[in-house]
Design an enzyme around this catalytic site. Sequence first.
Site, PDB file in Angstrom:
ATOM      1  N   THR A 127      30.645 -20.109  92.166  1.00 45.92           N
ATOM      2  CA  THR A 127      31.727 -20.963  92.395  1.00 45.92           C
ATOM      3  C   THR A 127      33.164 -20.355  91.936  1.00 45.92           C
ATOM      4  OG1 THR A 127      31.335 -22.192  90.169  1.00 45.92           O
ATOM      5  CG2 THR A 127      30.478 -23.070  92.049  1.00 45.92           C
ATOM      6  N   ILE A 158      36.348 -28.768  97.458  1.00 50.18           N
ATOM      7  CA  ILE A 158      35.649 -30.135  97.807  1.00 50.18           C
ATOM      8  C   ILE A 158      36.990 -30.941  98.315  1.00 50.18           C
ATOM      9  CG2 ILE A 158      34.668 -32.193  97.046  1.00 50.18           C
ATOM     10  CD1 ILE A 158      32.856 -29.533  97.080  1.00 50.18           C
ATOM     11  N   THR A 164      22.946 -26.469  83.648  1.00 43.67           N
ATOM     12  CA  THR A 164      22.968 -27.522  84.217  1.00 43.67           C
ATOM     13  C   THR A 164      22.886 -28.848  83.746  1.00 43.67           C
ATOM     14  OG1 THR A 164      22.270 -28.483  86.475  1.00 43.67           O
ATOM     15  CG2 THR A 164      20.837 -27.338  85.373  1.00 43.67           C
ATOM     16  N   GLY A 165      23.904 -29.579  83.981  1.00 40.07           N
ATOM     17  CA  GLY A 165      23.650 -31.015  83.473  1.00 40.07           C
ATOM     18  C   GLY A 165      23.041 -31.914  84.416  1.00 40.07           C
ATOM     19  N   CYS A 200      26.714 -32.093  92.690  1.00 39.50           N
ATOM     20  CA  CYS A 200      26.113 -31.654  93.868  1.00 39.50           C
ATOM     21  C   CYS A 200      24.541 -31.603  93.719  1.00 39.50           C
ATOM     22  CB  CYS A 200      26.674 -30.334  94.406  1.00 39.50           C
ATOM     23  SG  CYS A 200      26.593 -28.743  93.475  1.00 39.50           S
TER      24      CYS A 200
END
Length: 481
Positions: free
Chosen positions: A319, A139, A347-348, A289
């Site tokens: 990732t 990023i 996933t949060g 994201c």
Amino acid sequence: MTVNDDSFTNWMHREEIAESMIPIIGKLHREQDVTVLVHSRSLVNKSVVSILKTHRFARQIAGEELSVTETMPFLRALTTLDLGPSQIDIGMLAATYRADGRGLSVEEFTAEAVAGATGENKIERRDARDVVLYGFGRIGRLVARLLIEKAGSGNGLRLRAIVVRRGGEQDIVKRASLLRRDSIHGQFQGTITVDEANSTIIANGNEIKVIYAGDPSELDYTDHGIKDAILIDNTGRWRDREGLSQHLRPGIDKVVLTAPGKGDVPNIVHGVNHDTIKPDDRVLSCASCTTNAIVPPLKAMDDEYGVLRGHVETVHSFTNDQNLLDNYHKADRRGRSAPLNMVITETGAASAVAKALPELKAPITGSSIRVPVPDVSIAILSLRLGRETTREEVLDHLRKVSLTSPLKRQIDFISAPDAVSSDFIGSRHASIVDAGATKVDGDSAILYLWYDNEFGYSCQVIRVVQHVSGVEYPTYPAPVA
């Protein structure tokens, strides 16, 4: 003359017009801080073919192609005006002019539509705001590319430094090489040189100091001539206010995190809740994201239909926190080989919706699967709506949102029947609605939302930074709420 000859002659004519657009677009950007757009896509530093493709893309959204022959008169009209810093969408100017029945000339209509950016109404060009990148990973390097690209006239945001831990011999040379070439996003658009003696990377004339430090407490940024800067932490090492506040050292005014914030750290999704940022907020998060991908469409659907409940299933590219081959990992499954497996993980994003969109009262659940692709993910958003509707109505609504609403920089729309994940590498939107995959049955809707989890997210980060720095210039014609 044959039909083919007619088509080729028409193409060459449009090429000629697009070529004549380039110096006008460049001069407006350099001298007046005016960014020329077509349906929210920037034309600054674009090639002839890119300009033509950007115009043609309108066909997928609006149902008919937009030609440079239509937009060129509006671009010429802009050169006659006393414009201040702004973003001007000549695609929208052409579309709204076509629907206007008052008989105004192009020049009269353009002057009226952008009046807020001209004469006494125009805002003053602001001094450049210093930016520091803490960390220089996936990023960080994309954010660096965007900051360099947007340096433009020298106003706006200015990347002054990156902070990293020294990695060994020729550290700065290797980091510059990673900025210069990327296996997914391609070559850096411009030139990069390295001044090892002064620990500086020079990218398109931007001098970027490389500062080596193991901890924020070691740093005084004023020693490097940096003042009132915005620091972007893309390490994810600290996520709460206490940890991130360590960055508020001499020379740093605000801290922006490129990961979900914890505790009372505001999670900001540009386009949805960036206007809740207070002038005295010094620590912010850009959420994840996936949160950026699902919150704008959720808002668009809730505003129109009401959302009673929802579930998001994310099919996410692997990732760097996963392993190439099976090895120890603190998470249960992420230790298994990323390029060889689909990996169920958490996933949060679903729980983060409440922070970014508190007016949405519907419960949202979520889960995720990491898959063996290096970039671009898809969120499958299953919604129970507050009223019954049809697939055609939902698609028409989302198409209009992507074209004319305040969310048009966040939500894109594609109707291509053969679209696949690699088609969206480099997308600058937070998410792209796949029209062909959309399913609606009464009060049930399932949206398939593509998103470049690297580049699209980085664009959202830049938008937040522009907003908090005061260099997010207004867009004309104004989006329809």
